[in-house]
Design a protein around this motif. Structure first.
Motif, PDB file in Angstrom:
ATOM      1  N   ARG A  94       0.832  -1.213   0.000  1.00 31.54           N
ATOM      2  CA  ARG A  94       0.000   0.000   0.000  1.00 31.54           C
ATOM      3  C   ARG A  94       0.861   1.256   0.000  1.00 31.54           C
ATOM      4  O   ARG A  94       0.615   2.203  -0.746  1.00 31.54           O
ATOM      5  CB  ARG A  94      -0.929   0.001   1.216  1.00 31.54           C
ATOM      6  N   THR A  95       1.888   1.251   0.840  1.00 33.70           N
ATOM      7  CA  THR A  95       2.764   2.420   0.944  1.00 33.70           C
ATOM      8  C   THR A  95       3.465   2.716  -0.383  1.00 33.70           C
ATOM      9  O   THR A  95       3.623   3.870  -0.763  1.00 33.70           O
ATOM     10  CB  THR A  95       3.829   2.198   2.040  1.00 33.70           C
ATOM     11  N   LYS A  96       3.869   1.663  -1.082  1.00 36.48           N
ATOM     12  CA  LYS A  96       4.628   1.830  -2.323  1.00 36.48           C
ATOM     13  C   LYS A  96       3.753   1.711  -3.581  1.00 36.48           C
ATOM     14  O   LYS A  96       4.275   1.631  -4.692  1.00 36.48           O
ATOM     15  CB  LYS A  96       5.759   0.802  -2.376  1.00 36.48           C
ATOM     16  N   ASN A  97       2.434   1.677  -3.384  1.00 33.74           N
ATOM     17  CA  ASN A  97       1.487   1.574  -4.509  1.00 33.74           C
ATOM     18  C   ASN A  97       1.780   0.376  -5.412  1.00 33.74           C
ATOM     19  O   ASN A  97       1.779   0.490  -6.632  1.00 33.74           O
ATOM     20  CB  ASN A  97       1.456   2.873  -5.326  1.00 33.74           C
ATOM     21  N   LYS A 156       0.577  -3.266  -6.682  1.00 38.82           N
ATOM     22  CA  LYS A 156      -0.651  -4.047  -6.821  1.00 38.82           C
ATOM     23  C   LYS A 156      -0.309  -5.538  -6.881  1.00 38.82           C
ATOM     24  O   LYS A 156       0.814  -5.917  -7.213  1.00 38.82           O
ATOM     25  CB  LYS A 156      -1.376  -3.628  -8.086  1.00 38.82           C
TER      26      LYS A 156
END
Length: 143
Positions: free
Chosen positions: A107-110, A112
């Motif tokens: 989530r922090t580093k986007n 998927k």
């Protein structure tokens, strides 16, 4: 004289064999080992992958369970786009080595799910997974 003694001592070490703790590793009682990868540089990643491979070779893939948990910058290990590293990860997966991604890091580093190598498990928090594995008797190794 010192060289001869050192040479003899070295030869003795080569002859020494590891004495297994009880219960000895077996198919029914495999060693359970967890490695973290937290750094994203090639040297750190490859060191852990090589260490896991060496442990597996020593015990035999049927007598050891290995989980590699990647979080922080170590999440790079699990990205499809990292072709050379991904090939090593897939190779270890063929021996049932588990690769686990930290959902918080993703989530922090986007990142998927589709960015990850197929077969990677995602957990909420990598560090919590390490704690829980430790409490379940897994041996934590930080190379």
């Amino acid at each position: 004289m010192k060289k001869i003694i050192a040479l003899l001592f070295g030869a003795l070490l080569l002859l020494a064999d590891t004495e297994f703790a009880e219960p000895k590793p077996s198919i029914d009682n495999p060693r359970k080992i967890v490695f973290p990868i937290t750094h994203g540089d090639d040297e750190s990643i490859n060191h852990v992958l090589s260490s896991a491979n060496n442990v597996m070779k020593f015990y035999g893939p049927e007598k050891v369970m290995i989980a590699i948990i990647c979080y922080s910058k170590g999440i790079r290990t699990l990205l499809k786009k990292e072709k050379k590293i991904a090939a090593r990860v897939r190779s270890l997966m063929t021996y049932d080595v588990e690769f686990i991604a930290c959902g918080n890091t993703m989530r922090t580093k986007n990142i998927k799910k589709e960015d990850l190598i197929e077969g990677v498990e995602i957990v909420t928090a990598g560090i919590v997974e390490l704690v829980e594995r430790d409490l379940k008797g897994w041996i934590y190794i930080r190379p």
